[in-house]
Design an enzyme around this catalytic site. Structure first.
Site, PDB file in Angstrom:
ATOM      1  N   LEU A   1       0.834  -1.190   0.000  1.00  0.00           N
ATOM      2  CA  LEU A   1       0.000   0.000   0.000  1.00  0.00           C
ATOM      3  C   LEU A   1       0.874   1.247   0.000  1.00  0.00           C
ATOM      4  O   LEU A   1       1.940   1.275   0.619  1.00  0.00           O
ATOM      5  CB  LEU A   1      -0.911   0.028   1.243  1.00  0.00           C
ATOM      6  CG  LEU A   1      -1.931  -1.113   1.386  1.00  0.00           C
ATOM      7  CD1 LEU A   1      -2.791  -0.875   2.621  1.00  0.00           C
ATOM      8  CD2 LEU A   1      -2.792  -1.255   0.149  1.00  0.00           C
ATOM      9  N   ASP A   2       0.410   2.290  -0.700  1.00  0.00           N
ATOM     10  CA  ASP A   2       1.107   3.567  -0.660  1.00  0.00           C
ATOM     11  C   ASP A   2       1.178   4.075   0.778  1.00  0.00           C
ATOM     12  O   ASP A   2       0.361   3.708   1.635  1.00  0.00           O
ATOM     13  CB  ASP A   2       0.373   4.606  -1.514  1.00  0.00           C
ATOM     14  CG  ASP A   2       0.332   4.232  -2.986  1.00  0.00           C
ATOM     15  OD1 ASP A   2       1.252   3.522  -3.438  1.00  0.00           O
ATOM     16  OD2 ASP A   2      -0.626   4.648  -3.670  1.00  0.00           O
ATOM     17  N   LYS A   3       2.112   4.941   1.044  1.00  0.00           N
ATOM     18  CA  LYS A   3       2.321   5.481   2.388  1.00  0.00           C
ATOM     19  C   LYS A   3       1.019   5.989   3.004  1.00  0.00           C
ATOM     20  O   LYS A   3       0.722   5.719   4.175  1.00  0.00           O
ATOM     21  CB  LYS A   3       3.351   6.614   2.326  1.00  0.00           C
ATOM     22  CG  LYS A   3       3.592   7.312   3.658  1.00  0.00           C
ATOM     23  CD  LYS A   3       4.592   8.448   3.505  1.00  0.00           C
ATOM     24  CE  LYS A   3       4.777   9.187   4.813  1.00  0.00           C
ATOM     25  NZ  LYS A   3       5.733  10.325   4.671  1.00  0.00           N
TER      26      LYS A   3
ATOM     27  N   ARG B   1      -5.869   5.225  -8.004  1.00  0.00           N
ATOM     28  CA  ARG B   1      -5.766   6.688  -7.982  1.00  0.00           C
ATOM     29  C   ARG B   1      -5.759   7.260  -9.399  1.00  0.00           C
ATOM     30  O   ARG B   1      -6.436   8.251  -9.698  1.00  0.00           O
ATOM     31  CB  ARG B   1      -4.506   7.101  -7.214  1.00  0.00           C
ATOM     32  CG  ARG B   1      -4.525   6.657  -5.749  1.00  0.00           C
ATOM     33  CD  ARG B   1      -3.161   6.750  -5.090  1.00  0.00           C
ATOM     34  NE  ARG B   1      -2.700   8.126  -5.010  1.00  0.00           N
ATOM     35  CZ  ARG B   1      -1.479   8.469  -4.617  1.00  0.00           C
ATOM     36  NH1 ARG B   1      -0.577   7.535  -4.316  1.00  0.00           N
ATOM     37  NH2 ARG B   1      -1.142   9.744  -4.551  1.00  0.00           N
TER      38      ARG B   1
END
Length: 297
Positions: free
Chosen positions: A131-133, A230
């Site tokens: 997962l992205d930050k 996104r």
């Protein structure tokens, strides 16, 4: 790992048993090389050994010290553990925590936190999903080489299903599929865009609630491209709230409003992480939160 041999596996060689149980060729080679890699009834055996009913087969799939990343520091960071056993650890990752270390993120990652949690033994961080930050939710890590290989195979064969909740800008309705290729933007290390020469990328979506200002969307990525959700949502004119890279900042949340709600791994389990408070608060501004979330449990 330990197996008690049943009647169905009576009379087959260990190497065939291992292949049948999804052990990779590389892992079988590793087990053959180490003294206690393959034990039958507590005695070392080679892969040609013919198994008998009620034999106890033990396989050393744990990591050794030389397997570790010597530069990954164990850091005491509190984690919300959803599930753990000898094979996997499932975490509800908070926002503002990177999954892996990188040039600009050292000592503040999920990898650091799990290295500390398992500091009493050699530990290698193996995330099944990244997962992205600033994306929160379910992250599953493999605790040994066998499960790392097994989960990797399940991903490749479409045996892992992930569901995300996103809060997006504007009124999006219905359900459908976004099938648009994604490529890295030239001269950018991380940013992606929809482009004809990109890699195939497919996202399924279902709108759970919508109004003129925002919509709550259930997302199922069929493929796993970097920033796929996104980029896709931004491209169709509904960027995720707070996503400064592909949309704009929000006064209501200081990160992209994206959460990995659920992961289902065939023959392993289903793992759920409830929405974090910052996303719940936004939903309450526009909708009756519990009616929306209950659809996904």
């Amino acid at each position: 790992m330990k197996y008690v041999i049943d009647k169905l596996n009576d009379g087959i060689e260990i190497k065939d048993f291992l292949r049948k149980n999804k052990f990779s060729a590389n892992l079988i080679k590793r087990l053959k090389k180490i003294p206690d890699g393959i034990l039958v009834n507590s005695k070392h055996e080679n892969v040609r050994y013919i198994l008998k009913e009620n034999d106890i087969l033990e396989l050393n799939t744990q990591d050794f010290q030389n397997d570790e990343n010597e530069y990954l520091e164990p850091i005491n960071i509190e984690l919300e553990i959803i599930y753990e056993d000898e094979n996997i650890t499932v975490v509800n990752k908070p926002s503002n925590m990177p999954t892996h270390e990188s040039l600009n993120n050292r000592g503040n990652t999920l990898a650091n936190a799990l290295k500390y949690r398992y500091r009493d033994r050699p530990y290698v961080f193996r995330a099944t999903n990244r997962l992205d930050k600033d994306t929160s939710g379910v992250v599953i890590t493999a605790n040994n080489k066998f499960y790392a290989s097994l989960l990797s195979s399940k991903i490749k064969n479409g045996r892992i299903k992930k569901e995300y909740i996103a809060i997006v800008s504007g009124k999006l309705t219905g359900e459908g599929e976004i099938n648009l290729p994604i490529a890295r933007i030239e001269k950018s290390i991380i940013k992606r865009t929809v482009r004809e020469d990109g890699e195939a990328a497919i996202t399924k979506y279902k709108v759970l609630a919508s109004c003129e200002e925002a919509s709550v969307v259930l997302l199922t990525p069929v493929t796993g491209r970097t920033h796929q959700l996104r980029v896709h949502l931004s491209h169709i004119g509904h960027p995720i709230l707070g996503d400064a890279m592909y949309g704009e900042k929000s006064q209501y949340i200081n990160r992209q409003a994206l959460h990995c709600l659920n992961m289902n791994i065939e023959d392993v389990g289903n793992f759920y992480a409830p929405l974090p408070n910052d996303m719940e608060e936004i939903i309450r501004r526009y909708f009756e939160s519990e009616k929306i979330i209950s659809k996904n449990k």
